[in-house]
Design an enzyme around this catalytic site. Structure first.
Site, PDB file in Angstrom:
ATOM      1  N   CYS A  81       0.840  -1.210   0.000  1.00 42.64           N
ATOM      2  CA  CYS A  81       0.000   0.000   0.000  1.00 42.64           C
ATOM      3  C   CYS A  81       0.874   1.258   0.000  1.00 42.64           C
ATOM      4  O   CYS A  81       2.049   1.208   0.321  1.00 42.64           O
ATOM      5  CB  CYS A  81      -0.883   0.031   1.249  1.00 42.64           C
ATOM      6  SG  CYS A  81      -2.111  -1.289   1.324  1.00 42.64           S
ATOM      7  N   GLN A 281     -11.034  -8.909 -11.538  1.00 41.53           N
ATOM      8  CA  GLN A 281     -10.792  -7.684 -10.769  1.00 41.53           C
ATOM      9  C   GLN A 281     -10.761  -7.976  -9.278  1.00 41.53           C
ATOM     10  O   GLN A 281     -11.631  -8.698  -8.778  1.00 41.53           O
ATOM     11  CB  GLN A 281     -11.867  -6.631 -11.069  1.00 41.53           C
ATOM     12  CG  GLN A 281     -11.671  -5.880 -12.378  1.00 41.53           C
ATOM     13  CD  GLN A 281     -10.484  -4.918 -12.363  1.00 41.53           C
ATOM     14  OE1 GLN A 281      -9.719  -4.849 -11.421  1.00 41.53           O
ATOM     15  NE2 GLN A 281     -10.342  -4.168 -13.449  1.00 41.53           N
ATOM     16  N   ASP A 379     -10.076  -3.254 -22.616  1.00 44.01           N
ATOM     17  CA  ASP A 379      -9.664  -3.208 -21.203  1.00 44.01           C
ATOM     18  C   ASP A 379      -8.263  -3.817 -21.114  1.00 44.01           C
ATOM     19  O   ASP A 379      -8.074  -4.884 -20.531  1.00 44.01           O
ATOM     20  CB  ASP A 379     -10.688  -4.011 -20.367  1.00 44.01           C
ATOM     21  CG  ASP A 379     -10.415  -3.935 -18.875  1.00 44.01           C
ATOM     22  OD1 ASP A 379      -9.481  -3.219 -18.451  1.00 44.01           O
ATOM     23  OD2 ASP A 379     -11.144  -4.598 -18.114  1.00 44.01           O
ATOM     24  N   CYS A 406      -6.170   0.614 -16.667  1.00 47.31           N
ATOM     25  CA  CYS A 406      -5.546   0.591 -15.336  1.00 47.31           C
ATOM     26  C   CYS A 406      -4.297   1.466 -15.330  1.00 47.31           C
ATOM     27  O   CYS A 406      -3.536   1.453 -14.367  1.00 47.31           O
ATOM     28  CB  CYS A 406      -5.226  -0.838 -14.920  1.00 47.31           C
ATOM     29  SG  CYS A 406      -4.268  -1.738 -16.132  1.00 47.31           S
TER      30      CYS A 406
HETATM   31  N1  SAH Z   1     -12.077  -7.190 -19.034  1.00 40.34           N
HETATM   32  C1  SAH Z   1     -11.669  -8.241 -18.141  1.00 40.34           C
HETATM   33  C2  SAH Z   1     -10.153  -8.449 -18.108  1.00 40.34           C
HETATM   34  C3  SAH Z   1      -9.294  -7.227 -18.076  1.00 40.34           C
HETATM   35  S1  SAH Z   1      -7.611  -7.452 -17.617  1.00 40.34           S
HETATM   36  C4  SAH Z   1     -12.185  -7.976 -16.743  1.00 40.34           C
HETATM   37  O1  SAH Z   1     -12.462  -6.835 -16.391  1.00 40.34           O
HETATM   38  O2  SAH Z   1     -12.336  -8.939 -15.971  1.00 40.34           O
HETATM   39  C5  SAH Z   1      -6.794  -7.542 -19.128  1.00 40.34           C
HETATM   40  C6  SAH Z   1      -6.886  -8.887 -19.812  1.00 40.34           C
HETATM   41  O3  SAH Z   1      -6.150  -8.798 -21.032  1.00 40.34           O
HETATM   42  C7  SAH Z   1      -6.293 -10.050 -19.028  1.00 40.34           C
HETATM   43  O4  SAH Z   1      -7.244 -11.085 -18.984  1.00 40.34           O
HETATM   44  C8  SAH Z   1      -5.081 -10.477 -19.877  1.00 40.34           C
HETATM   45  O5  SAH Z   1      -4.858 -11.862 -19.836  1.00 40.34           O
HETATM   46  C9  SAH Z   1      -5.494 -10.039 -21.257  1.00 40.34           C
HETATM   47  N2  SAH Z   1      -4.427  -9.744 -22.215  1.00 40.34           N
HETATM   48  C10 SAH Z   1      -3.170  -9.308 -21.977  1.00 40.34           C
HETATM   49  N3  SAH Z   1      -2.517  -9.104 -23.123  1.00 40.34           N
HETATM   50  C11 SAH Z   1      -3.376  -9.422 -24.132  1.00 40.34           C
HETATM   51  C12 SAH Z   1      -3.284  -9.405 -25.556  1.00 40.34           C
HETATM   52  N4  SAH Z   1      -2.168  -9.031 -26.166  1.00 40.34           N
HETATM   53  N5  SAH Z   1      -4.354  -9.771 -26.263  1.00 40.34           N
HETATM   54  C13 SAH Z   1      -5.524 -10.149 -25.653  1.00 40.34           C
HETATM   55  N6  SAH Z   1      -5.651 -10.183 -24.313  1.00 40.34           N
HETATM   56  C14 SAH Z   1      -4.599  -9.830 -23.560  1.00 40.34           C
END
Ligand code: SAH
Length: 449
Positions: A81, A281, A379, A406
């Site tokens: 933290c 998350q 995302d 993020c």
């Molecule tokens: N939208 C989802 C996950 C978001 S986190 C939620 O909110 O639960 C980002 C995600 O992107 C992760 O699951 C990760 O495995 C995936 N990721 C990372 N690099 C990637 C890429 N090059 N292509 C597709 N997915 C990817």
């Protein structure tokens, strides 16, 4: 250049992305942990470079009204933290301000305000923990890395984790010490147990325990499960084989030692299966609010096809399915795609499709095959969108792009790129999914001009 070990008087004017205070001393930016904007401090210089320096507070001459007594006894040492020394109001202000200034400075916007979804609690909110394991005086212990190091700070009760997680940690450590299970040592690359990884369904209360080990076997497994079964919610024990050097927690191979190897949870009214390797998350309450904001901003109608890039286990994809004609998710981790397909099935959702692959490449391939998208949700991880993903977005030419991020800096970079390609920022807000920690989530909606 400032002089090392010398003490200067300074006013804190801003924060770094890691939440340290920034002061300007003789034209040099000085980074000072545990400092709050507006405070006047006596600061000792610990490291001095030409344009920047690192310092430590020796004395606070003018204390901020936002300064509070730390609730966590190890907050100053633990790298987990960043903000136990300030009230939640100041934390939310600085997080919203970070998103706003990134979008203005890097993203070319001119935003005067930035709303933030505040969390209702800073306590016990995380549904995932990763404890590194170390040895001190011949006994194993688990905790969290000290900031910027690999030394493990012991913490018997972490305030941002539910108590059940610490019970798991204690049970595993008790077993390790009783049966003299070896602990991994980074320098020699020897020893077995590396990390204790725990995931707990916020609604289901189900607990997945995953031990990351430098090997394929664990001694006395029944003794370990006997201890874990005493913890309410314990559902499954998995080994993650990680024999690689480096600091990645989980390996690629998973061996289920007890239970089914995954847990379930409910999110946005849907049931989700979660494997250890799948992203989910960590703040359940705030994630639901973030996804609700994403759904609202997407403005989906029944005839729309929605493409959800970086979809994980399909959380956003499936939460949008009821409002859309069709939803398509793309995700790079195979286990997460398997989870996503299973999650569609178990919720009786028939208008969802999932593909495994790099988001940019897969999206370009789908577009070539003639798939169209009215709304695209992205995302991505911290590095943001790559050139392929941006290109795919432009070719799909969706009515709206909802970008959940993020990292406000890469979000802002991508907003700038998309503005050059015909998309205008329509709505932006920050969301606090990580109270007391420096990370900040944000969500923006871009409309085709
Ligand atoms: N939208 C989802 C996950 C978001 S986190 C939620 O909110 O639960 C980002 C995600 O992107 C992760 O699951 C990760 O495995 C995936 N990721 C990372 N690099 C990637 C890429 N090059 N292509 C597709 N997915 C990817």
């Amino acid at each position: 250049m400032l002089t090392k070990n010398q003490i200067y008087e300074a006013t804190i004017v801003d924060y770094t992305t890691e939440g340290q205070g920034i002061a300007k001393i003789e034209g040099c930016a000085v980074f000072i942990p545990n400092a709050i904007v507006g405070e006047v401090c006596r600061v000792r210089i610990e490291k001095a470079q030409k344009t920047w320096a690192a310092g430590k507070i020796v004395e606070i001459l003018e204390r901020s009204a936002h300064r509070i007594n730390r609730e966590c006894p190890v907050a100053k040492l633990c790298g987990g933290c960043n903000f136990w020394h300030m009230d939640y109001e100041e934390e939310c202000r600085l997080k919203a301000e970070r998103v706003r200034t990134c979008l203005n400075r890097i993203g070319g916007q001119n935003l005067t305000e930035m709303p933030i979804l505040r969390a209702p609690t800073c306590h016990s909110y995380r549904n995932k923990a990763q404890y590194p394991v170390a040895v001190k005086n011949g006994r194993a212990y688990a905790g969290f890395f000290k900031a910027g190091t690999h030394s493990v700070v012991e913490n018997s009760r972490c305030a941002i984790l539910p108590p059940e997680m610490d019970l798991v940690k204690d049970a595993v450590i008790d077993y390790v010490n009783q049966f003299r299970v070896s602990v991994y040592d980074e320098l020699s690359h020897k020893g077995l147990l590396r990390h204790i990884y725990v995931r707990r369904g916020a609604v289901s209360g189900q607990i997945l325990v995953c031990l990351a080990v430098n090997g394929r076997k664990l001694p006395h497994v029944p003794e370990l499960t006997r201890r874990l079964k005493k913890i309410p919610g314990f559902a499954t024990l998995v080994l993650s084989v990680n024999t690689k050097k480096g600091n990645t927690v989980l390996g690629d191979e998973f061996l289920t030692l007890y239970g089914e190897g995954f847990i379930e949870d409910t999110l946005c009214g849907l049931s989700f299966r979660l494997s250890p390797r799948s992203f989910y998350q960590v703040n359940h309450h705030q994630a639901q609010r973030l996804y609700a904001a994403a759904i609202e901003q997407a403005g989906i109608t029944k005839s729309d096809t929605v493409l959800d890039l970086y979809c994980g286990v399909g959380t956003i994809t499936l939460a949008m399915a009821a409002a859309a004609g069709k939803v398509i998710g793309v995700e790079v981790i195979p286990q997460a795609v398997e989870d996503a397909k299973e999650n569609a099935r178990r919720n009786g959702i028939e208008n969802a499709e999932f593909f495994c692959g790099d988001a940019g490449e897969a999206a370009l391939a789908l577009e070539k095959q003639g798939v169209h998208a009215d709304v695209v949700v992205v995302d991505p991880p911290r590095k943001g969108l790559n050139a392929d993903a941006i290109e795919a977005l432009v070719r799909f030419a969706p009515r709206r792009i909802v970008y959940v991020s993020c990292d406000p800096a890469t979000l802002a970079r991508d907003v700038a790129l998309l503005s050059q390609r015909g998309y205008r920022l329509q709505n932006a807000q920050a969301a606090d999914l990580f109270p007391r920690c420096a990370h900040v989530e944000s969500i923006v909606c871009l409309c085709k001009q």
